[in-house]
Scaffold this motif. Structure first.
Motif, PDB file in Angstrom:
ATOM      1  N   VAL A   1       8.696   3.357   7.761  1.00 19.38           N
ATOM      2  CA  VAL A   1       7.925   3.844   6.614  1.00 19.38           C
ATOM      3  C   VAL A   1       8.465   3.159   5.355  1.00 19.38           C
ATOM      4  N   ALA A   2       7.495   2.685   4.515  1.00 15.14           N
ATOM      5  CA  ALA A   2       7.880   2.099   3.236  1.00 15.14           C
ATOM      6  C   ALA A   2       6.844   2.494   2.195  1.00 15.14           C
ATOM      7  N   ASN A   3       7.264   2.475   0.932  1.00 12.74           N
ATOM      8  CA  ASN A   3       6.360   2.767  -0.190  1.00 12.74           C
ATOM      9  C   ASN A   3       5.651   4.126  -0.048  1.00 12.74           C
ATOM     10  N   PHE A   4       6.401   5.114   0.383  1.00 16.08           N
ATOM     11  CA  PHE A   4       5.822   6.453   0.568  1.00 16.08           C
ATOM     12  C   PHE A   4       5.481   7.064  -0.791  1.00 16.08           C
ATOM     13  N   ASN A   5       4.244   7.605  -0.914  1.00 16.96           N
ATOM     14  CA  ASN A   5       3.807   8.108  -2.212  1.00 16.96           C
ATOM     15  C   ASN A   5       2.805   9.255  -2.015  1.00 16.96           C
ATOM     16  N   VAL A   6       3.028  10.340  -2.774  1.00 16.79           N
ATOM     17  CA  VAL A   6       2.103  11.487  -2.755  1.00 16.79           C
ATOM     18  C   VAL A   6       1.330  11.467  -4.062  1.00 16.79           C
ATOM     19  N   SER A   7       0.001  11.492  -3.975  1.00 17.95           N
ATOM     20  CA  SER A   7      -0.849  11.428  -5.163  1.00 17.95           C
ATOM     21  C   SER A   7      -1.561  12.755  -5.363  1.00 17.95           C
ATOM     22  N   GLN A   8      -1.311  13.373  -6.523  1.00 19.15           N
ATOM     23  CA  GLN A   8      -1.991  14.601  -6.933  1.00 19.15           C
ATOM     24  C   GLN A   8      -1.821  15.749  -5.914  1.00 19.15           C
ATOM     25  N   ASN A   9      -0.744  15.699  -5.148  1.00 21.90           N
ATOM     26  CA  ASN A   9      -0.491  16.705  -4.111  1.00 21.90           C
ATOM     27  C   ASN A   9      -1.642  16.830  -3.108  1.00 21.90           C
ATOM     28  N   ARG A  10      -2.464  15.783  -3.035  1.00 24.07           N
ATOM     29  CA  ARG A  10      -3.627  15.825  -2.132  1.00 24.07           C
ATOM     30  C   ARG A  10      -3.647  14.641  -1.175  1.00 24.07           C
ATOM     31  N   TRP A  11      -3.202  13.483  -1.666  1.00 24.75           N
ATOM     32  CA  TRP A  11      -3.300  12.263  -0.855  1.00 24.75           C
ATOM     33  C   TRP A  11      -1.923  11.655  -0.665  1.00 24.75           C
ATOM     34  N   ILE A  12      -1.749  11.057   0.492  1.00 22.56           N
ATOM     35  CA  ILE A  12      -0.474  10.411   0.797  1.00 22.56           C
ATOM     36  C   ILE A  12      -0.749   8.964   1.220  1.00 22.56           C
ATOM     37  N   PHE A  13      -0.011   8.064   0.593  1.00 23.89           N
ATOM     38  CA  PHE A  13      -0.120   6.644   0.922  1.00 23.89           C
ATOM     39  C   PHE A  13       1.263   6.116   1.304  1.00 23.89           C
ATOM     40  N   PHE A  14       1.318   5.309   2.325  1.00 27.35           N
ATOM     41  CA  PHE A  14       2.573   4.642   2.665  1.00 27.35           C
ATOM     42  C   PHE A  14       2.251   3.439   3.562  1.00 27.35           C
ATOM     43  N   ASP A  15       3.261   2.634   3.788  1.00 22.57           N
ATOM     44  CA  ASP A  15       3.113   1.458   4.656  1.00 22.57           C
ATOM     45  C   ASP A  15       3.950   1.631   5.910  1.00 22.57           C
ATOM     46  N   LEU A  16       3.426   1.111   6.996  1.00 27.30           N
ATOM     47  CA  LEU A  16       4.219   0.962   8.206  1.00 27.30           C
ATOM     48  C   LEU A  16       4.500  -0.524   8.345  1.00 27.30           C
ATOM     49  N   LYS A  17       5.756  -0.840   8.515  1.00 30.58           N
ATOM     50  CA  LYS A  17       6.064  -2.268   8.552  1.00 30.58           C
ATOM     51  C   LYS A  17       7.192  -2.552   9.536  1.00 30.58           C
ATOM     52  N   ASP A  18       7.213  -3.801   9.987  1.00 31.26           N
ATOM     53  CA  ASP A  18       8.352  -4.314  10.736  1.00 31.26           C
ATOM     54  C   ASP A  18       8.759  -5.621  10.079  1.00 31.26           C
ATOM     55  N   GLN A  19       9.502  -6.426  10.767  1.00 30.02           N
ATOM     56  CA  GLN A  19       9.992  -7.658  10.141  1.00 30.02           C
ATOM     57  C   GLN A  19       8.878  -8.680   9.891  1.00 30.02           C
ATOM     58  N   GLU A  20       7.744  -8.505  10.580  1.00 30.68           N
ATOM     59  CA  GLU A  20       6.714  -9.541  10.500  1.00 30.68           C
ATOM     60  C   GLU A  20       5.426  -9.097   9.810  1.00 30.68           C
ATOM     61  N   SER A  21       5.138  -7.797   9.781  1.00 39.55           N
ATOM     62  CA  SER A  21       3.840  -7.367   9.271  1.00 39.55           C
ATOM     63  C   SER A  21       3.915  -6.008   8.585  1.00 39.55           C
ATOM     64  N   VAL A  22       2.841  -5.696   7.814  1.00 40.39           N
ATOM     65  CA  VAL A  22       2.724  -4.431   7.083  1.00 40.39           C
ATOM     66  C   VAL A  22       1.318  -3.897   7.262  1.00 40.39           C
ATOM     67  N   ILE A  23       1.200  -2.569   7.523  1.00 41.95           N
ATOM     68  CA  ILE A  23      -0.109  -1.919   7.633  1.00 41.95           C
ATOM     69  C   ILE A  23      -0.148  -0.780   6.623  1.00 41.95           C
ATOM     70  N   ASN A  24      -1.201  -0.752   5.805  1.00 42.29           N
ATOM     71  CA  ASN A  24      -1.378   0.360   4.862  1.00 42.29           C
ATOM     72  C   ASN A  24      -1.854   1.599   5.605  1.00 42.29           C
ATOM     73  N   CYS A  25      -1.284   2.773   5.209  1.00 39.15           N
ATOM     74  CA  CYS A  25      -1.638   4.050   5.857  1.00 39.15           C
ATOM     75  C   CYS A  25      -2.040   5.079   4.806  1.00 39.15           C
ATOM     76  N   PHE A  26      -2.895   5.984   5.242  1.00 40.60           N
ATOM     77  CA  PHE A  26      -3.389   7.040   4.357  1.00 40.60           C
ATOM     78  C   PHE A  26      -3.516   8.329   5.164  1.00 40.60           C
ATOM     79  N   MET A  27      -3.203   9.453   4.525  1.00 41.99           N
ATOM     80  CA  MET A  27      -3.483  10.765   5.136  1.00 41.99           C
ATOM     81  C   MET A  27      -3.548  11.815   4.041  1.00 41.99           C
ATOM     82  N   VAL A  28      -4.169  12.954   4.388  1.00 41.55           N
ATOM     83  CA  VAL A  28      -4.261  14.057   3.427  1.00 41.55           C
ATOM     84  C   VAL A  28      -2.931  14.799   3.411  1.00 41.55           C
ATOM     85  N   ALA A  29      -2.602  15.394   2.291  1.00 37.22           N
ATOM     86  CA  ALA A  29      -1.297  16.039   2.121  1.00 37.22           C
ATOM     87  C   ALA A  29      -1.088  17.189   3.104  1.00 37.22           C
ATOM     88  N   SER A  30      -2.181  17.870   3.485  1.00 35.97           N
ATOM     89  CA  SER A  30      -2.044  18.990   4.420  1.00 35.97           C
ATOM     90  C   SER A  30      -1.562  18.548   5.794  1.00 35.97           C
TER      91      SER A  30
END
Length: 338
Positions: A1-30
């Motif tokens: 997990v990298a760049n973990f961020n909670v927005s407005q207590n409703r949305w969560i954004f973070f990245d999943l990454k390894d040494q070669e690649s990064v994938i953007n992730c999103f989920m609801v705070a609940s």
């Protein structure tokens, strides 16, 4: 997990990454039911999505699980501190096991060894209990949600007196689903008392801390929810023996009282006989003193005849009788005392 961020207590954004690649992730705070921090390793169940304008590829996270004992322990401590502050683990909220259990709700995997141990022990100890079972996953993604649905079902149905959540031993990752925040809150809010028997004796999940009663293992859960048949029979025999003794004592009491009364009556009769004997002895002594022979033995004589001049009289002593004639009669002067 990298760049973990909670927005407005409703949305969560973070990245999943390894040494070669990064994938953007999103989920609801609940959906954040186990704490996530940068650097943690997680497994996710997600839906892929591509934004048409940018062509960016993202994952919408549905469920996730932490990987690695260190990550699990850290998330455990973070969530424990949060829920402790809210009072979810307060001992004052705990309820005891209901007396005279007849109906038990069980949440477990019916294929698991822990469930088999539970059923075996509870049947061996005490029969006649109604066991209602909700078969659920007890590890991995989706396990916490299935346990939550089973808890909600038993509470809505309201036919059992206690709910047992059981699962045998396993690794920290296997047991991590029982540290799910939503599951812990549902356990704490249950109208029906909850007992947990999760993992080994040394394992303590957040579900354990929220439960009303905690058993060390599924087998121990069965022991706590059932009576020991052998012990109950021994107690029954002890009660019967005590009752028998009390009955015998109550039956013997009148006999003892009668015996005491007879002894008292016998003693009274003996006392009366002794008094009569003493009286008889006294009377006998008086009679003996008045016996003429007794008087003669003392040297006295008995005079018979009329006391006048020239009359013939007889004198009787102890050994002889004497005839005599009265030739003189002289009156004696009696001395008087003032």
């Amino acid at each position: 997990v990298a760049n973990f961020n909670v927005s407005q207590n409703r949305w969560i954004f973070f990245d999943l990454k390894d040494q070669e690649s990064v994938i953007n992730c999103f989920m609801v705070a609940s959906s954040l039911r186990i704490p996530i921090e940068n650097g943690m390793k997680i497994a996710v169940q997600a839906t892929p999505k591509i934004f048409n304008r940018s062509g960016r590829f993202t994952l919408t996270i549905k469920q996730y699980a932490l990987i690695g004992e260190g990550n699990i322990k850290k998330a455990y401590e973070l969530l424990k501190a949060k829920l402790t502050k809210e009072g979810l683990f307060d001992p004052a909220r705990k309820r005891s096991i209901p007396a005279n259990l007849e109906r038990i709700g069980v949440i477990s995997s019916t294929q698991a060894a822990g469930y088999a141990d539970f059923i075996k022990i509870i049947n061996a100890r005490w029969g006649g209990l109604e066991i209602r079972v909700a078969n659920t996953k007890v590890q991995g993604l989706g396990a916490a949600d299935q346990v939550i649905r089973a808890l909600e079902f038993f509470n809505q149905e309201n036919k059992v007196q206690i709910i047992a959540i059981i699962r045998g031993g396993g690794s920290k990752e296997d047991l991590a689903c029982f540290d799910d925040e939503k599951l812990v809150r549902v356990i704490a809010a249950s109208k029906i008392p909850v007992i947990t028997g999760i993992g080994h004796e040394i394992d303590t999940s957040l579900a354990d801390l929220a439960a009303d009663v905690v058993a060390s293992t599924p087998s121990n859960t069965a022991e706590m929810l059932s009576k020991d048949k052998k012990l109950e029979i021994a107690n029954l025999y002890r009660l019967l023996s005590r009752a028998k003794l009390q009955i015998e004592r109550s039956l013997d009491a009148p006999k003892l009282e009668t015996k005491r009364n007879l002894l008292r009556a016998k003693q009274q009769i003996l006392n009366q006989i002794l008094r009569e004997l003493n009286q008889l002895k006294s009377t006998q002594k008086v009679i003996e003193n008045l016996n003429p022979e007794t008087i003669l033995k003392k040297g006295y004589a008995i005079l018979k005849g009329e006391l006048k001049l020239n009359s013939e009289i007889s004198l009787e002593t102890l050994d002889s009788e004497i005839s005599a004639r009265i030739t003189k009669i002289k009156s004696k002067e009696r001395k008087t005392h003032d």
